[in-house]
Design an enzyme around this catalytic site. Structure first.
Site, PDB file in Angstrom:
ATOM      1  CG  ASP A   9     -10.164  -0.538   4.316  1.00 14.38           C
ATOM      2  OD1 ASP A   9      -9.685  -0.842   2.962  1.00 14.38           O
ATOM      3  OD2 ASP A   9      -9.228  -0.845   5.120  1.00 14.38           O
TER       4      ASP A   9
ATOM      5  CE  LYS B  96      -3.783  -2.550   2.037  1.00 13.95           C
ATOM      6  NZ  LYS B  96      -4.259  -2.956   3.245  1.00 13.95           N
TER       7      LYS B  96
ATOM      8  CD  GLN C  77      -3.503  -4.731   6.325  1.00 17.94           C
ATOM      9  OE1 GLN C  77      -3.288  -3.764   5.599  1.00 17.94           O
ATOM     10  NE2 GLN C  77      -4.123  -5.732   6.226  1.00 17.94           N
TER      11      GLN C  77
END
Ligand code: NDP
Length: 283
Positions: A119, A52, A96
């Site tokens: 997200d 990422k 994460q």
């Protein structure tokens, strides 16, 4: 033989477009910023976070990475989230998953400003997806849709089967296919005779996490098969849920693992971060 839909190639194309848009936005004085929070030492999570960060650099985003020890308290993480919510440099916040035991992922996600929830895990954004009126698309399902579009396959009127019903992949995937007028069936671990469903699928998305679950005899000839699964086989090789060698001769289109959905997920995260930066200007 199925035509292989390359997520690597499509991701590169979309990232080049995102870079151009980012360059334009930077000229207007705004640099999209992503904060990535990693808690603990999970090796797979470290790889995802690195990828990422690399994608941010490739596109030209500002990024901050927080490597926190597994012993950190939930309150300390919530304090960091509050700081990031207030930061003018940060437009997207990513926690994460999975988090170490004892930390409540859901509670932490609930604290993210929905406008920075790139997200699309916050209940506000999940609700927006449900009613088909969303700012941020969930990254993996959105990547799957891009792959289906790239193949030139129309979803409308098709029998779509999603295997897996998690909040991050299966359920939002079903919503996105429904939005494009597919007739959607969601299968899960309690579904008896999975093959009875998959054999009727014009479009099959497997998001389970079990190597070799989907075999050639479970596929309708010519179907579009998208493999979200990421598993390690006995030799330690990365494989999907789909038994590639038996499915490839039957399917019409097939995504590989690696090089299919994986690179698209990160690309969709970048797309959401750019969108969040643009929306911050409007607000
Ligand atoms: P979860 O473990 O949260 O969900 C798995 C789903 O599969 C559950 O709904 C479960 O059913 C269902 N399931 C389990 N066994 C069977 C079975 N035998 N038949 C049918 N359904 C079954 O996983 P995620 O959704 O988070 O991830 C799924 C896979 O996708 C994993 O391999 C993950 O690594 C991968 N992944 C890949 C990404 C990428 O970018 N390529 C991104 C995200 C995930 P039930 O609900 O009944 O338990």
């Amino acid at each position: 033989m199925a035509e292989i839909i390359s997520g690597t190639a499509l991701a590169a194309k979309i990232r080049a477009e995102l870079k151009l848009e980012t360059d334009e936005l930077k000229k207007a004085g705004i640099t999209p910023g992503l904060a990535v929070v990693l808690v603990g030492e999970d090796p797979a999570s470290k790889v995802y976070v690195r990828n990422k960060t690399k994608a941010c650099e490739e596109i030209g985003f500002y990024h901050e990475q927080y490597n926190l020890p597994a012993t950190i308290s939930e309150e300390e993480i919530l304090d960091l989230v509050d700081t990031l919510n207030r930061s003018a440099k940060i437009h997207g916040i990513l926690i994460q998953a999975p988090l170490p035991k004892g930390l409540d992922f859901k509670n932490i996600i609930d604290h993210i400003d929905p406008n920075k929830d790139v997200d699309a895990f916050h209940p506000y954004n999940v609700g927006k997806i449900m009613i088909g009126d969303f700012e941020f698309l969930p990254c993996t399902p959105a990547g799957v849709m891009e792959l289906i579009h790239e193949a030139g396959v129309s979803v409308e009127g098709k029998n779509c089967v999603v295997v897996g019903r998690s909040n991050i992949v299966g359920k939002p995937q079903a919503m996105l296919l429904l939005k494009e007028n597919g007739t959607v069936t969601v299968c899960h671990s309690k579904t008896p005779n999975l093959a009875d469903f998959t054999r009727n699928a014009d479009i099959l998305v497997s998001a389970v996490g079990r190597a070799g679950l989907i075999t050639g005899d479970m596929i309708k000839p010519g179907a579009t098969v998208v493999d979200v699964g990421m598993n390690r086989n006995e030799e330690g090789k990365l494989v999907g849920d789909v038994d590639f060698s038996s499915v490839e001769p039957v399917a019409g289109y097939l995504t590989p693992v690696p090089g299919g959905v994986g690179p698209m997920t990160i690309t969709m995260l970048m797309k959401n971060t750019l969108k969040a930066a643009k929306l911050s200007v409007k607000k």
